[in-house]
Write an enzyme that holds these catalytic residues in place. Sequence first.
Site, PDB file in Angstrom:
ATOM      1  N   CYS A 161      26.730  43.243  55.299  1.00 29.31           N
ATOM      2  CA  CYS A 161      25.517  44.047  55.160  1.00 29.31           C
ATOM      3  C   CYS A 161      25.203  44.716  56.500  1.00 29.31           C
ATOM      4  CB  CYS A 161      24.346  43.158  54.737  1.00 29.31           C
ATOM      5  SG  CYS A 161      24.396  42.635  53.005  1.00 29.31           S
TER       6      CYS A 161
ATOM      7  N   HIS B 293      33.659  45.040  48.738  1.00 27.40           N
ATOM      8  CA  HIS B 293      34.572  45.427  49.814  1.00 27.40           C
ATOM      9  C   HIS B 293      36.017  45.250  49.371  1.00 27.40           C
ATOM     10  CE1 HIS B 293      34.818  41.060  50.304  1.00 27.40           C
ATOM     11  NE2 HIS B 293      35.868  41.239  51.098  1.00 27.40           N
TER      12      HIS B 293
ATOM     13  N   GLN C 221      40.306  45.459  51.255  1.00 21.02           N
ATOM     14  CA  GLN C 221      41.030  45.245  52.498  1.00 21.02           C
ATOM     15  C   GLN C 221      42.243  46.175  52.552  1.00 21.02           C
ATOM     16  OE1 GLN C 221      41.368  41.028  53.888  1.00 21.02           O
ATOM     17  NE2 GLN C 221      40.635  40.537  51.832  1.00 21.02           N
TER      18      GLN C 221
ATOM     19  N   HIS D 184      29.803  40.777  48.970  1.00 27.24           N
ATOM     20  CA  HIS D 184      29.500  42.179  49.223  1.00 27.24           C
ATOM     21  C   HIS D 184      30.683  43.046  48.769  1.00 27.24           C
ATOM     22  CE1 HIS D 184      27.036  45.078  51.678  1.00 27.24           C
ATOM     23  NE2 HIS D 184      28.113  45.800  51.405  1.00 27.24           N
TER      24      HIS D 184
ATOM     25  N   HIS E  95      24.420  45.252  48.926  1.00 29.34           N
ATOM     26  CA  HIS E  95      25.053  43.952  48.724  1.00 29.34           C
ATOM     27  C   HIS E  95      25.221  43.620  47.248  1.00 29.34           C
ATOM     28  CE1 HIS E  95      26.030  39.727  49.797  1.00 29.34           C
ATOM     29  NE2 HIS E  95      25.338  39.420  48.715  1.00 29.34           N
TER      30      HIS E  95
ATOM     31  N   ASN F 257      39.837  42.541  46.038  1.00 32.35           N
ATOM     32  CA  ASN F 257      39.674  41.304  45.279  1.00 32.35           C
ATOM     33  C   ASN F 257      38.219  41.217  44.840  1.00 32.35           C
ATOM     34  OD1 ASN F 257      42.315  40.611  45.944  1.00 32.35           O
ATOM     35  ND2 ASN F 257      41.689  39.410  47.715  1.00 32.35           N
TER      36      ASN F 257
END
EC number: 2.7.7.12
Length: 357
Positions: free
Chosen positions: A73, A188, A190, A186, A135, A175
């Site tokens: 966040c 996201h 990679q 949150h 979030h 994921n």
Amino acid sequence: MKRTARRLADGREIIYFDDEPGRERTAEDTRELPPQAPASEVRRDPLTGEWVAIAAHRQSRTYKPPAAMCPLCPSSPGRPSEIPEPDYDVVVFENQFPSFAQGIPGEPTTVAGMPMVPAASARGRCEVVCFTSDHNSSFASLSAKRVRSVVDVWADRTAALNETPGVEQVFCFENRGEEIGVTLHHPHGQIYGYPFVTPKTETMLRVAEQYRAEHGTHVMGDVLAAERRSGERVLVDSEHWTAFVPAAARWPVEVQIVPHRQVPDIAELTDEERDDFATTYLDVLGRLDRLYDKPLPYIAAWHQAPVNTGRDLSWLHLELFSVLRSADKLKYLAGSESGMAVWINDATPEQIAARLR
């Protein structure tokens, strides 16, 4: 998009990607963090020829913090996070607990007493991509405009990591869900910059090369054409992309999203293809979440060409799959899958496609 690169307190790079120009990103990271000293290594299995990353320092990574302490966040007074700014659109930063990183010392060697096991420093790069500052959001709830921004970020980072010393393949992925193993809720994803070509990609390149030698065409191109003609497993067929359940699906929920034109990686997509992907992907994600009337845990994995080999044999595509085989049952990778890599699916691909349609 406006792109602004900064540094965090421990020297890691953070890059802000703003949907609109005019945003100034000047906030400083006020945390007291020691300089990063990753010590990952890679070792090659002498029986399979596959590389394995050894990253013991990741045992101490952040694990399921409460929402008030989420490191993804934006920062707020008295609560600094990984993102120093008080808000953001899309942001990318180097992982604090990387499996692969630049600057790891050491020369190639072998494991002590095992000359048949090569070992080397795990030089590469691991980045975190935050899709939104909200979030409680998800990728599926993003606007098409924001999804397009994320595609541009993937393209930017793919091109940059393709030029990073030691990186042989770039892997963008997301994921989602605790069932998958997510430890930060949150929204996201990679990006990994591997120091080798991954085993799955090596297999796909070998098969594509054999198929081209026998048929003179690309196997993915022929699969795509056949799926579009049949339509039995197709979920979305847009101007530039087709989403379908593969005929030999391994997972209880599995979708491939394939561009109609052969391109090696995300960076090579045109503006029109990127726009079209945004709406196609949101369509597919909506179907996944309606399947059991709740957010579906999934892995979204981009298959891109390696940096230095097989680019003419690669056909960019997104693989999307879930471990959930019913509303309350998980698909476990048990003896056959884990021990012998022989998959057994409890549903036919045609049934999966019918449910998602």
